[in-house]
Design an enzyme around this catalytic site. Structure first.
Site, PDB file in Angstrom:
ATOM      1  N   HIS A  38       0.640  15.894 -27.163  1.00 49.93           N
ATOM      2  CA  HIS A  38       0.510  14.491 -26.760  1.00 49.93           C
ATOM      3  C   HIS A  38      -0.718  13.816 -27.361  1.00 49.93           C
ATOM      4  CE1 HIS A  38       3.713  15.596 -24.088  1.00 49.93           C
ATOM      5  NE2 HIS A  38       3.758  14.413 -23.528  1.00 49.93           N
ATOM      6  N   HIS A  52       8.683   8.422 -27.922  1.00 52.23           N
ATOM      7  CA  HIS A  52       7.649   9.303 -27.356  1.00 52.23           C
ATOM      8  C   HIS A  52       7.934  10.774 -27.703  1.00 52.23           C
ATOM      9  CE1 HIS A  52       4.725  10.800 -24.470  1.00 52.23           C
ATOM     10  NE2 HIS A  52       5.669  11.539 -23.908  1.00 52.23           N
ATOM     11  N   GLU A  82      -4.168  16.712 -12.105  1.00 60.74           N
ATOM     12  CA  GLU A  82      -4.612  17.106 -13.443  1.00 60.74           C
ATOM     13  C   GLU A  82      -6.117  17.349 -13.550  1.00 60.74           C
ATOM     14  OE1 GLU A  82      -2.300  15.392 -16.703  1.00 60.74           O
ATOM     15  OE2 GLU A  82      -4.108  15.424 -17.912  1.00 60.74           O
ATOM     16  N   ASN A 114       0.425  18.483 -21.648  1.00 59.22           N
ATOM     17  CA  ASN A 114       0.247  17.473 -22.694  1.00 59.22           C
ATOM     18  C   ASN A 114       0.203  18.072 -24.098  1.00 59.22           C
ATOM     19  OD1 ASN A 114       0.091  15.223 -20.937  1.00 59.22           O
ATOM     20  ND2 ASN A 114      -1.963  15.857 -20.367  1.00 59.22           N
ATOM     21  N   ARG A 174      -2.624  21.271 -15.267  1.00 64.51           N
ATOM     22  CA  ARG A 174      -1.594  20.271 -15.565  1.00 64.51           C
ATOM     23  C   ARG A 174      -1.775  19.674 -16.958  1.00 64.51           C
ATOM     24  NH1 ARG A 174       1.110  15.590 -11.684  1.00 64.51           N
ATOM     25  NH2 ARG A 174       2.554  14.875 -13.285  1.00 64.51           N
ATOM     26  N   GLU A 177      10.477  17.624 -25.247  1.00 64.67           N
ATOM     27  CA  GLU A 177       9.770  18.030 -24.022  1.00 64.67           C
ATOM     28  C   GLU A 177      10.290  19.384 -23.529  1.00 64.67           C
ATOM     29  OE1 GLU A 177       7.169  16.315 -22.960  1.00 64.67           O
ATOM     30  OE2 GLU A 177       7.451  14.285 -23.717  1.00 64.67           O
ATOM     31  N   ARG A 203       0.814  -1.241   0.000  1.00 64.19           N
ATOM     32  CA  ARG A 203       0.000   0.000   0.000  1.00 64.19           C
ATOM     33  C   ARG A 203       0.836   1.275   0.000  1.00 64.19           C
ATOM     34  NH1 ARG A 203      -3.089  -2.947   3.842  1.00 64.19           N
ATOM     35  NH2 ARG A 203      -4.798  -3.980   2.772  1.00 64.19           N
ATOM     36  N   HIS A 242       0.399  10.606 -28.979  1.00 68.01           N
ATOM     37  CA  HIS A 242      -0.002   9.270 -28.525  1.00 68.01           C
ATOM     38  C   HIS A 242      -0.628   8.476 -29.664  1.00 68.01           C
ATOM     39  CE1 HIS A 242      -0.128  10.418 -23.976  1.00 68.01           C
ATOM     40  NE2 HIS A 242       1.058   9.980 -24.348  1.00 68.01           N
ATOM     41  N   LYS A 280       7.523  22.715 -14.238  1.00 72.94           N
ATOM     42  CA  LYS A 280       6.727  21.529 -13.909  1.00 72.94           C
ATOM     43  C   LYS A 280       6.347  21.524 -12.434  1.00 72.94           C
ATOM     44  CE  LYS A 280       5.568  16.932 -14.733  1.00 72.94           C
ATOM     45  NZ  LYS A 280       5.729  15.698 -15.462  1.00 72.94           N
ATOM     46  N   LYS A 313       3.374  11.180 -11.658  1.00 70.02           N
ATOM     47  CA  LYS A 313       2.561  10.294 -12.505  1.00 70.02           C
ATOM     48  C   LYS A 313       3.336   8.997 -12.687  1.00 70.02           C
ATOM     49  CE  LYS A 313      -0.175  13.332 -15.454  1.00 70.02           C
ATOM     50  NZ  LYS A 313      -0.392  13.771 -16.851  1.00 70.02           N
TER      51      LYS A 313
HETATM   52  P1  NAD Z   1      13.494   5.083 -21.709  1.00 71.49           P
HETATM   53  O1  NAD Z   1      13.316   4.978 -20.258  1.00 71.49           O
HETATM   54  O2  NAD Z   1      13.080   3.935 -22.553  1.00 71.49           O
HETATM   55  O3  NAD Z   1      15.018   5.431 -22.021  1.00 71.49           O
HETATM   56  C1  NAD Z   1      15.422   5.581 -23.363  1.00 71.49           C
HETATM   57  C2  NAD Z   1      16.618   4.678 -23.690  1.00 71.49           C
HETATM   58  O4  NAD Z   1      17.791   5.240 -23.127  1.00 71.49           O
HETATM   59  C3  NAD Z   1      16.539   3.275 -23.134  1.00 71.49           C
HETATM   60  O5  NAD Z   1      17.104   2.376 -24.043  1.00 71.49           O
HETATM   61  C4  NAD Z   1      17.392   3.368 -21.869  1.00 71.49           C
HETATM   62  O6  NAD Z   1      17.896   2.127 -21.463  1.00 71.49           O
HETATM   63  C5  NAD Z   1      18.468   4.283 -22.328  1.00 71.49           C
HETATM   64  N1  NAD Z   1      19.166   5.044 -21.310  1.00 71.49           N
HETATM   65  C6  NAD Z   1      18.641   5.622 -20.206  1.00 71.49           C
HETATM   66  N2  NAD Z   1      19.553   6.396 -19.625  1.00 71.49           N
HETATM   67  C7  NAD Z   1      20.685   6.292 -20.341  1.00 71.49           C
HETATM   68  C8  NAD Z   1      21.962   6.879 -20.243  1.00 71.49           C
HETATM   69  N3  NAD Z   1      22.245   7.787 -19.314  1.00 71.49           N
HETATM   70  N4  NAD Z   1      22.909   6.529 -21.153  1.00 71.49           N
HETATM   71  C9  NAD Z   1      22.596   5.659 -22.154  1.00 71.49           C
HETATM   72  N5  NAD Z   1      21.399   5.097 -22.324  1.00 71.49           N
HETATM   73  C10 NAD Z   1      20.446   5.429 -21.419  1.00 71.49           C
HETATM   74  O7  NAD Z   1      12.710   6.356 -22.305  1.00 71.49           O
HETATM   75  P2  NAD Z   1      12.459   7.841 -21.771  1.00 71.49           P
HETATM   76  O8  NAD Z   1      12.374   8.657 -22.986  1.00 71.49           O
HETATM   77  O9  NAD Z   1      13.393   8.211 -20.689  1.00 71.49           O
HETATM   78  O10 NAD Z   1      11.024   7.726 -21.116  1.00 71.49           O
HETATM   79  C11 NAD Z   1       9.893   7.369 -21.887  1.00 71.49           C
HETATM   80  C12 NAD Z   1       8.842   6.870 -20.946  1.00 71.49           C
HETATM   81  O11 NAD Z   1       8.493   7.919 -20.028  1.00 71.49           O
HETATM   82  C13 NAD Z   1       7.570   6.448 -21.641  1.00 71.49           C
HETATM   83  O12 NAD Z   1       7.141   5.234 -21.090  1.00 71.49           O
HETATM   84  C14 NAD Z   1       6.585   7.564 -21.312  1.00 71.49           C
HETATM   85  O13 NAD Z   1       5.258   7.117 -21.253  1.00 71.49           O
HETATM   86  C15 NAD Z   1       7.079   7.985 -19.948  1.00 71.49           C
HETATM   87  N6  NAD Z   1       6.722   9.351 -19.558  1.00 71.49           N
HETATM   88  C16 NAD Z   1       6.194   9.542 -18.339  1.00 71.49           C
HETATM   89  C17 NAD Z   1       5.861  10.811 -17.908  1.00 71.49           C
HETATM   90  C18 NAD Z   1       5.342  11.034 -16.522  1.00 71.49           C
HETATM   91  O14 NAD Z   1       4.950  12.145 -16.194  1.00 71.49           O
HETATM   92  N7  NAD Z   1       5.362  10.026 -15.674  1.00 71.49           N
HETATM   93  C19 NAD Z   1       6.119  11.917 -18.727  1.00 71.49           C
HETATM   94  C20 NAD Z   1       6.682  11.680 -19.995  1.00 71.49           C
HETATM   95  C21 NAD Z   1       6.987  10.394 -20.398  1.00 71.49           C
HETATM   96  N1  GLY Z   2       3.994  14.589 -18.539  1.00 67.91           N
HETATM   97  C1  GLY Z   2       2.823  15.301 -18.207  1.00 67.91           C
HETATM   98  C2  GLY Z   2       2.557  15.399 -16.750  1.00 67.91           C
HETATM   99  O1  GLY Z   2       3.357  14.980 -15.946  1.00 67.91           O
HETATM  100  O2  GLY Z   2       1.525  15.865 -16.354  1.00 67.91           O
END
Ligand code: NAD
Ligand code: GLY
Length: 357
Positions: free
Chosen positions: A247, A264, A236, A244, A240, A184, A120, A251, A226, A142
């Site tokens: 997005h 992404h 949101e 997006n 917030r 971003e 939890r 998406h 942010k 998120k």
């Molecule tokens: P990711 O986590 O897949 O990382 C991208 C690639 O880079 C991967 O292959 C990873 O292994 C590699 N990598 C990471 N750090 C590295 C480093 N320092 N050196 C070399 N390689 C490295 O992708 P991302 O773009 O970081 O994140 C995308 C994800 O984030 C998606 O799932 C998306 O939905 C999510 N997201 C979430 C939010 C939120 O608010 N929670 C916001 C935007 C995106």
């Molecule tokens: N990435 C959008 C949010 O965190 O609200």
């Protein structure tokens, strides 16, 4: 340069974001942020050989376990959510465990969701290592995993105890991933801050050369924006959703092309250009600003055209499943000028046809 710090202000769930060089090696940061004795670092097989040993060394005063996932968006799944929970249970982790997410947004989102649910709720710390995760996903709470029927469809709001952004980790990031993160960064400029936007044009050379001070400046500004938005609207209900921008289109591109084909950030980049096109069509944005958005996005090696294979119907099919849909009405974030965006629910299919033609 010393670390720079800001705060996400959410009453008793407030937390610091530290940005600097070499944070992974600063044991005292982790000692201050962690309450119990037990720590589980969760990362993936790409990031582990680069940074895991160094992080574990900084945790020498704790009882540390590590868990590595395979690398990829497809592992941000219920299957791997269960595997991580099983690992914690098999190792008798109790509610005083702290999870550390070491990696990009995939790791951060999955670990955050485990932290929200395991017994939890347990503490977690974000150590984001991609530009995208440093400026966006590690801040704001998120968390989610994907479902075969939709991305990020199963999740929770769960704020971390701290976010430690080690800018040095960007030096090992593949160029395509850096560009995806820049989408971003550019997004914050278009939505909230024309001066910041202009600085991304003026300082392009030093940003692309990974100048440390420049990176710290841009990551800090994005996190400031942010943090302010999240403090005002954590779950949101209103403002917030502005984060997006791009997005809704993005998406749809990711889903239609198959996750991972377009990153992404790449899909968001094209989505921002499409949203700006919509704004131009409506007369909010003049031709010069529309051109500036397209050229600036393209200058950071990001796509600005939708995939040829995608029709308006393909977009609409996915957009109807968007989390911003309310009462079956699609909502779009549209710039009214560079530096300001609004949520609009009156976009017609005719308008979509015009910009997607
Ligand atoms: P990711 O986590 O897949 O990382 C991208 C690639 O880079 C991967 O292959 C990873 O292994 C590699 N990598 C990471 N750090 C590295 C480093 N320092 N050196 C070399 N390689 C490295 O992708 P991302 O773009 O970081 O994140 C995308 C994800 O984030 C998606 O799932 C998306 O939905 C999510 N997201 C979430 C939010 C939120 O608010 N929670 C916001 C935007 C995106
Ligand atoms: N990435 C959008 C949010 O965190 O609200």
């Amino acid at each position: 340069m010393s670390n720079t710090e800001l705060q996400v202000s959410l009453a008793e769930r407030s937390y610091p974001i530290l940005i600097g060089s070499g944070l992974i090696d600063q044991a005292e940061l982790f000692e201050k942020a962690i309450n119990g004795k037990r720590v589980v670092v969760i990362t993936n097989t790409t990031v582990a050989p680069l940074y895991l040993d160094r992080l574990v060394k900084s945790l020498s005063n704790f009882d540390v376990l590590t868990y590595q996932l395979p690398d990829g968006e497809q592992y941000k799944s219920l299957e791997y959510f269960e595997k991580v929970n099983s690992f914690l249970l098999e190792h008798n982790c109790a509610r005083d465990v702290t999870l550390i997410a070491l990696g990009g947004g995939v790791i951060g989102d999955l670990v955050g969701f485990v932290a929200a649910c395991y017994q939890r709720g347990v503490d977690f710390i974000q150590v984001p290592t991609t530009l995208l995760s440093q400026v966006d996903s590690s801040v704001g709470g998120k968390t989610a995993v994907n479902h075969p029927l939709g991305k990020n469809m199963i999740g929770a709001f769960k704020q971390p105890e701290a976010v430690f952004i080690d800018i040095d980790s960007l030096s090992s990031l593949p160029a395509r991933e850096f560009a995806a993160g820049m989408a971003e960064v550019l997004k914050y400029g278009i939505i909230f801050d024309r001066e910041f936007w202009q600085s991304l044009i003026d300082n392009k050379a030093s940003i692309s050369a990974l100048d440390n001070e420049e990176l710290i400046r841009i990551v800090r500004r994005c996190c400031e924006i942010k943090a302010e938005i999240v403090a005002a609207d954590e779950t949101e209900q209103g403002a917030r959703a502005l984060l997006n921008l791009g997005h809704t289109f993005g998406h749809a591109i990711e889903a239609e092309m198959g996750y991972g084909v377009w990153l992404h950030g790449e899909a968001v980049a094209t989505g921002m250009v499409l949203a700006t096109h919509l704004a131009h069509l409506r007369g909010y944005i003049n031709s010069a600003d529309f051109e500036e958005v397209k050229q600036t996005v393209a200058s950071y090696d990001l796509p600005i055209e939708k995939p040829d294979s995608m029709s308006v119907a393909d977009f609409v099919k996915h957009m109807k499943r968007d989390k911003k849909v309310q009462a079956n009405v699609m909502r779009f974030i549209i710039p009214t000028k560079i530096g300001n965006c609004e949520i609009m629910s009156d976009v017609t299919e005719t308008e979509l046809e015009s910009i997607l033609a």
